[in-house]
Design a protein around this motif. Structure first.
Motif, PDB file in Angstrom:
ATOM      1  N   MET A   1      53.965 -58.571  -8.811  1.00 23.75           N
ATOM      2  CA  MET A   1      53.228 -58.614  -7.323  1.00 23.75           C
ATOM      3  C   MET A   1      53.714 -57.622  -6.245  1.00 23.75           C
ATOM      4  N   GLN A   2      53.085 -56.899  -5.787  1.00 14.63           N
ATOM      5  CA  GLN A   2      53.593 -56.205  -4.600  1.00 14.63           C
ATOM      6  C   GLN A   2      54.238 -56.944  -3.606  1.00 14.63           C
ATOM      7  N   ASP A  28      48.513 -61.642  -1.533  1.00 16.76           N
ATOM      8  CA  ASP A  28      48.216 -60.730  -2.442  1.00 16.76           C
ATOM      9  C   ASP A  28      49.216 -59.309  -1.963  1.00 16.76           C
ATOM     10  N   ASN A  62      48.125 -67.204  -5.535  1.00 19.05           N
ATOM     11  CA  ASN A  62      49.329 -66.488  -4.953  1.00 19.05           C
ATOM     12  C   ASN A  62      49.768 -67.455  -3.402  1.00 19.05           C
ATOM     13  N   ARG A 343      42.565 -58.195 -10.209  1.00 17.29           N
ATOM     14  CA  ARG A 343      43.863 -58.040  -9.423  1.00 17.29           C
ATOM     15  C   ARG A 343      43.133 -57.445  -8.044  1.00 17.29           C
ATOM     16  N   GLN A 347      46.805 -50.082  -4.358  1.00 10.82           N
ATOM     17  CA  GLN A 347      48.065 -49.623  -4.963  1.00 10.82           C
ATOM     18  C   GLN A 347      48.948 -48.936  -4.197  1.00 10.82           C
ATOM     19  N   LYS A 352      50.499 -51.164  -9.730  1.00  8.56           N
ATOM     20  CA  LYS A 352      49.277 -52.010  -9.758  1.00  8.56           C
ATOM     21  C   LYS A 352      50.023 -53.543 -10.389  1.00  8.56           C
ATOM     22  N   TRP A 353      49.275 -54.460  -9.799  1.00  9.01           N
ATOM     23  CA  TRP A 353      49.714 -55.699 -10.030  1.00  9.01           C
ATOM     24  C   TRP A 353      49.548 -56.014 -11.352  1.00  9.01           C
ATOM     25  N   VAL A 356      48.710 -62.318 -11.203  1.00 10.08           N
ATOM     26  CA  VAL A 356      48.688 -62.974 -10.203  1.00 10.08           C
ATOM     27  C   VAL A 356      48.992 -64.292 -10.535  1.00 10.08           C
TER      28      VAL A 356
END
Length: 389
Positions: A1-2, A28, A62, A343, A347, A352-353, A356
């Motif tokens: 995850m970012q 997210d 999340n 997702r 980006q 990229k994720w 989740v």
């Protein structure tokens, strides 16, 4: 995850879509979102029976779930402790409800002057409509949005809850702006957004046309001017094309169709002519496209660089080659419901994720969060909660 919002702590007290969507957008991006629920839970949990509907899963991934009854002193104390350490608070109650619960903006800013307080409503916090109930379809209608997307001869609502989700996205946008300002000033803001305002802004182009031309836009204006068509192919599959204002797209379409009659028709020789005879051209294209199946036209249009796309069902989107290439469908970790999800679209630096986290069960993290609050004066971060669980 970012993790671009790593370290941002959010208390979300949202139900249904608008508030939860705002919280999800921020979660997210790596924010730690604790979702406060009443003892009976977010009503969207049981939208189709049970306590974990697909609708709830869609907007609550999340996050962590904590049940609090703000009418109880001990639970109010836990709520206050979280607010004191939070960066953001999100609620989508009707105007006045938060104040009755002791969660109004003035009280919470007294607890935490740095708090970004986000309140989401149907029609705003004042005015003749403020006490009306509002739902997605109501906001779409009142804002003018429906008038520019619906066929008046056969009016039907669009499928997805656009007004709900779009309002949540606008709310997250406002929260991010307030957080950026706080980094300079050290003080929070009261971010307000209503479904009416969000949808009117979302339909900004028809409003701009009205103010410039003094003509009321209709649902046919945009597709007519953009020269966009939905056409039925042999086998009843649908395809969308968009010719826009670039002449080469029209020439490419004529070549793909291999229709001497169409290319020689005086009505369609110019873009303005094609706009003026939009319905007539649509009838001609319907007849031509019905001669061959969708795959034939997909190959012909791509070969001639015409903007097009099949109108995919959801199951077809999941299997689409470009969607698969982008890795748009990802696994759901610790899935309580569906095992896959779309997702986040953004980006950062090409990353990229890969997955989740599942939407939480009701009060799934409640005991651990309460232990963490009792053991420390700080925010019960995810690592601390895991250690105490």
């Amino acid at each position: 995850m970012q993790s671009v919002l790593s370290g941002i702590r959010i208390v979300e007290q949202g139900t249904f879509i608008t508030g939860p969507c705002a919280g999800m957008m921020l979660a997210d991006l790596g924010a730690d979102v604790i979702k406060i629920e009443s003892p009976t839970g977010d009503p969207y949990r049981s939208y189709q029976g049970g306590q974990f509907s697909p609708h709830f899963q869609a907007y609550n991934r999340n996050k962590r779930s904590l049940v609090l009854d703000l009418h109880q002193t001990s639970d109010r104390d836990s709520f206050d402790a979280l607010i004191g350490k939070a960066d953001v608070y999100i609620q989508n109650f009707r105007p006045g409800t938060a104040e009755r619960l002791g969660a109004g903006v003035q009280r919470l800013h007294e607890l935490n002057p740095r708090l970004v307080y986000c309140s989401i409503s149907g029609f705003g916090s004042s005015g003749p409509y403020k006490d009306r109930p509002s739902y997605d379809s109501v906001a779409q209608a009142l804002s003018g949005f429906l008038s520019v997307v619906v066929d008046r001869d056969r009016p039907r609502f669009l499928g997805p809850a656009l007004a709900d989700a779009i309002t949540g996205i606008y709310a997250a946008f406002g929260v991010l702006g307030a957080l950026l300002e706080r980094s300079r000033t050290g003080r929070g803001r009261h971010v307000e957004i209503s479904m009416l305002e969000a949808m009117a802004h979302f339909a900004i182009e028809p409003f701009a046309a009205f103010f410039a031309l003094n003509e009321v836009p209709t649902s046919s204006d945009r597709p007519r001017l953009a020269q966009a068509y939905i056409l039925r192919t042999k086998g009843e599959e649908l395809i969308a094309i968009h010719l826009s204002s670039i002449e080469k797209f029209w020439q490419g379409l004529v070549t793909a169709l291999d229709s001497e009659r169409l290319s020689n028709d005086e009505r369609f020789r110019t873009r303005q002519g094609r706009i003026d005879h939009y319905e007539a051209l649509g009838a001609e294209l319907d007849a031509l496209f019905s001669r061959h199946p969708l795959q034939h036209w997909a190959e012909a249009l791509e070969r001639n660089d015409v903007p097009f796309a099949p109108i995919n069902r959801i199951d077809q989107v999941v299997e689409d080659p470009q969607v698969r290439h982008l890795g748009l469908i990802v696994p759901v970790a610790s899935a309580n419901g569906g095992k896959h999800a779309v997702r986040p679209a953004v980006q950062f630096d090409g990353v990229k994720w890969q997955e989740v986290r599942s939407a939480p069960l009701l009060n799934e993290h409640g005991a651990a969060i309460r232990k963490a609050l009792a053991a420390s004066e700080g925010w019960p971060d995810a690592a601390e909660v895991s250690a105490l669980a």
